[in-house]
Design a protein around this motif. Structure first.
Motif, PDB file in Angstrom:
ATOM      1  N   VAL A  27      -1.999 -11.715   5.423  1.00  0.00           N
ATOM      2  CA  VAL A  27      -1.102 -12.092   6.518  1.00  0.00           C
ATOM      3  C   VAL A  27      -0.466 -10.838   7.107  1.00  0.00           C
ATOM      4  O   VAL A  27       0.089 -10.014   6.375  1.00  0.00           O
ATOM      5  N   ASN A  28      -0.528 -10.717   8.428  1.00  0.00           N
ATOM      6  CA  ASN A  28       0.106  -9.592   9.125  1.00  0.00           C
ATOM      7  C   ASN A  28       1.466 -10.039   9.638  1.00  0.00           C
ATOM      8  O   ASN A  28       1.563 -10.714  10.651  1.00  0.00           O
ATOM      9  N   GLU A  29       2.515  -9.658   8.918  1.00  0.00           N
ATOM     10  CA  GLU A  29       3.871  -9.995   9.337  1.00  0.00           C
ATOM     11  C   GLU A  29       4.538  -8.831  10.076  1.00  0.00           C
ATOM     12  O   GLU A  29       5.746  -8.842  10.278  1.00  0.00           O
ATOM     13  N   SER A  30       3.737  -7.856  10.479  1.00  0.00           N
ATOM     14  CA  SER A  30       4.278  -6.733  11.240  1.00  0.00           C
ATOM     15  C   SER A  30       4.197  -7.046  12.741  1.00  0.00           C
ATOM     16  O   SER A  30       3.715  -8.107  13.127  1.00  0.00           O
ATOM     17  N   LYS A  31       4.634  -6.108  13.544  1.00  0.00           N
ATOM     18  CA  LYS A  31       4.611  -6.293  14.997  1.00  0.00           C
ATOM     19  C   LYS A  31       3.408  -5.606  15.642  1.00  0.00           C
ATOM     20  O   LYS A  31       3.285  -5.599  16.859  1.00  0.00           O
ATOM     21  N   GLU A  32       2.540  -5.016  14.825  1.00  0.00           N
ATOM     22  CA  GLU A  32       1.383  -4.275  15.323  1.00  0.00           C
ATOM     23  C   GLU A  32       0.086  -4.836  14.752  1.00  0.00           C
ATOM     24  O   GLU A  32       0.081  -5.462  13.690  1.00  0.00           O
ATOM     25  N   VAL A  33      -1.007  -4.563  15.445  1.00  0.00           N
ATOM     26  CA  VAL A  33      -2.329  -4.893  14.926  1.00  0.00           C
ATOM     27  C   VAL A  33      -2.564  -4.017  13.700  1.00  0.00           C
ATOM     28  O   VAL A  33      -2.223  -2.832  13.703  1.00  0.00           O
ATOM     29  N   ILE A  34      -3.119  -4.600  12.654  1.00  0.00           N
ATOM     30  CA  ILE A  34      -3.504  -3.814  11.485  1.00  0.00           C
ATOM     31  C   ILE A  34      -5.005  -3.954  11.271  1.00  0.00           C
ATOM     32  O   ILE A  34      -5.616  -4.963  11.627  1.00  0.00           O
ATOM     33  N   PHE A  35      -5.583  -2.921  10.701  1.00  0.00           N
ATOM     34  CA  PHE A  35      -6.995  -2.907  10.361  1.00  0.00           C
ATOM     35  C   PHE A  35      -7.076  -2.891   8.852  1.00  0.00           C
ATOM     36  O   PHE A  35      -6.322  -2.182   8.190  1.00  0.00           O
ATOM     37  N   ILE A  36      -7.967  -3.702   8.289  1.00  0.00           N
ATOM     38  CA  ILE A  36      -8.027  -3.833   6.836  1.00  0.00           C
ATOM     39  C   ILE A  36      -9.412  -3.497   6.306  1.00  0.00           C
ATOM     40  O   ILE A  36     -10.415  -3.617   7.021  1.00  0.00           O
ATOM     41  N   SER A  37      -9.433  -3.071   5.071  1.00  0.00           N
ATOM     42  CA  SER A  37     -10.694  -2.793   4.396  1.00  0.00           C
ATOM     43  C   SER A  37     -10.527  -3.117   2.918  1.00  0.00           C
ATOM     44  O   SER A  37      -9.594  -2.626   2.273  1.00  0.00           O
ATOM     45  N   LEU A  38     -11.412  -3.950   2.379  1.00  0.00           N
ATOM     46  CA  LEU A  38     -11.422  -4.245   0.947  1.00  0.00           C
ATOM     47  C   LEU A  38     -12.356  -3.249   0.279  1.00  0.00           C
ATOM     48  O   LEU A  38     -13.439  -2.968   0.780  1.00  0.00           O
ATOM     49  N   SER A  39     -11.926  -2.731  -0.857  1.00  0.00           N
ATOM     50  CA  SER A  39     -12.723  -1.721  -1.542  1.00  0.00           C
ATOM     51  C   SER A  39     -12.990  -2.137  -2.985  1.00  0.00           C
ATOM     52  O   SER A  39     -12.058  -2.462  -3.706  1.00  0.00           O
ATOM     53  N   PRO A  40     -14.257  -2.076  -3.414  1.00  0.00           N
ATOM     54  CA  PRO A  40     -14.570  -2.413  -4.801  1.00  0.00           C
ATOM     55  C   PRO A  40     -14.282  -1.285  -5.781  1.00  0.00           C
ATOM     56  O   PRO A  40     -14.257  -1.495  -6.983  1.00  0.00           O
ATOM     57  N   ASP A  41     -14.058  -0.063  -5.273  1.00  0.00           N
ATOM     58  CA  ASP A  41     -13.834   1.055  -6.183  1.00  0.00           C
ATOM     59  C   ASP A  41     -12.545   1.828  -5.911  1.00  0.00           C
ATOM     60  O   ASP A  41     -12.336   2.906  -6.458  1.00  0.00           O
ATOM     61  N   GLY A  42     -11.679   1.281  -5.069  1.00  0.00           N
ATOM     62  CA  GLY A  42     -10.402   1.919  -4.799  1.00  0.00           C
ATOM     63  C   GLY A  42     -10.479   3.132  -3.895  1.00  0.00           C
ATOM     64  O   GLY A  42      -9.532   3.906  -3.801  1.00  0.00           O
ATOM     65  N   MET A  43     -11.609   3.301  -3.197  1.00  0.00           N
ATOM     66  CA  MET A  43     -11.812   4.448  -2.318  1.00  0.00           C
ATOM     67  C   MET A  43     -12.156   3.986  -0.900  1.00  0.00           C
ATOM     68  O   MET A  43     -12.787   2.952  -0.715  1.00  0.00           O
ATOM     69  N   ILE A  44     -11.750   4.793   0.080  1.00  0.00           N
ATOM     70  CA  ILE A  44     -12.146   4.555   1.462  1.00  0.00           C
ATOM     71  C   ILE A  44     -13.501   5.210   1.646  1.00  0.00           C
ATOM     72  O   ILE A  44     -13.651   6.403   1.411  1.00  0.00           O
ATOM     73  N   LYS A  45     -14.479   4.424   2.046  1.00  0.00           N
ATOM     74  CA  LYS A  45     -15.848   4.927   2.163  1.00  0.00           C
ATOM     75  C   LYS A  45     -16.245   5.304   3.590  1.00  0.00           C
ATOM     76  O   LYS A  45     -17.092   6.140   3.793  1.00  0.00           O
ATOM     77  N   GLU A  46     -15.647   4.610   4.568  1.00  0.00           N
ATOM     78  CA  GLU A  46     -15.988   4.895   5.955  1.00  0.00           C
ATOM     79  C   GLU A  46     -14.786   4.633   6.835  1.00  0.00           C
ATOM     80  O   GLU A  46     -13.877   3.899   6.473  1.00  0.00           O
ATOM     81  N   PHE A  47     -14.797   5.283   7.996  1.00  0.00           N
ATOM     82  CA  PHE A  47     -13.732   5.080   8.963  1.00  0.00           C
ATOM     83  C   PHE A  47     -13.770   3.618   9.382  1.00  0.00           C
ATOM     84  O   PHE A  47     -14.814   3.119   9.785  1.00  0.00           O
TER      85      PHE A  47
END
Length: 139
Positions: A27-47
């Motif tokens: 749920v986005n309860e902020s006032k801005e658009v958010i971008f999300i990414s689920l990670s299976p290894d706790g790392m960001i893999k791509e932009f």
């Protein structure tokens, strides 16, 4: 006979599909658009996004508008539990949140190399059960 054959075919088609598990809610309860990414290894893999036409942003995975929610899907019986426990490192689902400001000023290679994000959440199945599978993002 045709009716019975049609019913049998429909039963195989509908019954043969894996059920989808959409109970995980972000749920986005902020006032801005958010971008999300689920990670299976706790790392960001791509932009997580691409830029198009000046200030317009769109992403490879998911975005959530202010005041809205997203239900990432997993497939199969008890799917989120099974997926997290079997496919996620340390049986932990990691959720990265990226806001527009960060993505506008950060080159894609730096975001991945430096593991930059706006907010990071890490949950075990028991944590998600306590939250009723609902993750709320507030600014």
């Amino acid at each position: 006979m045709k009716y019975n054959t049609l019913l049998l075919i429909l039963w195989f088609v509908i019954g043969g599909c894996d059920p989808h598990d959409g109970r995980l809610t972000i749920v986005n309860e902020s006032k801005e658009v958010i971008f999300i990414s689920l990670s299976p290894d706790g790392m960001i893999k791509e932009f997580p996004i691409k830029f198009a036409d000046g200030d317009t942003l769109w992403n490879y995975t998911e975005y959530i508008l202010p005041g809205e929610d997203e239900h990432p899907l997993s497939f199969g019986n008890n799917s989120w539990e099974k997926t997290i426990n079997e496919k996620y490192r340390d049986s932990t689902l990691t959720l990265f949140i990226f806001d527009r400001a960060l993505l506008k000023i950060t080159p894609p290679d730096s975001l991945v190399a430096k593991q930059l994000y706006s907010r990071k959440f890490a949950y075990k199945v028991k944590d998600l059960e306590k939250l009723n599978w609902r993750i709320e993002y507030k600014e």
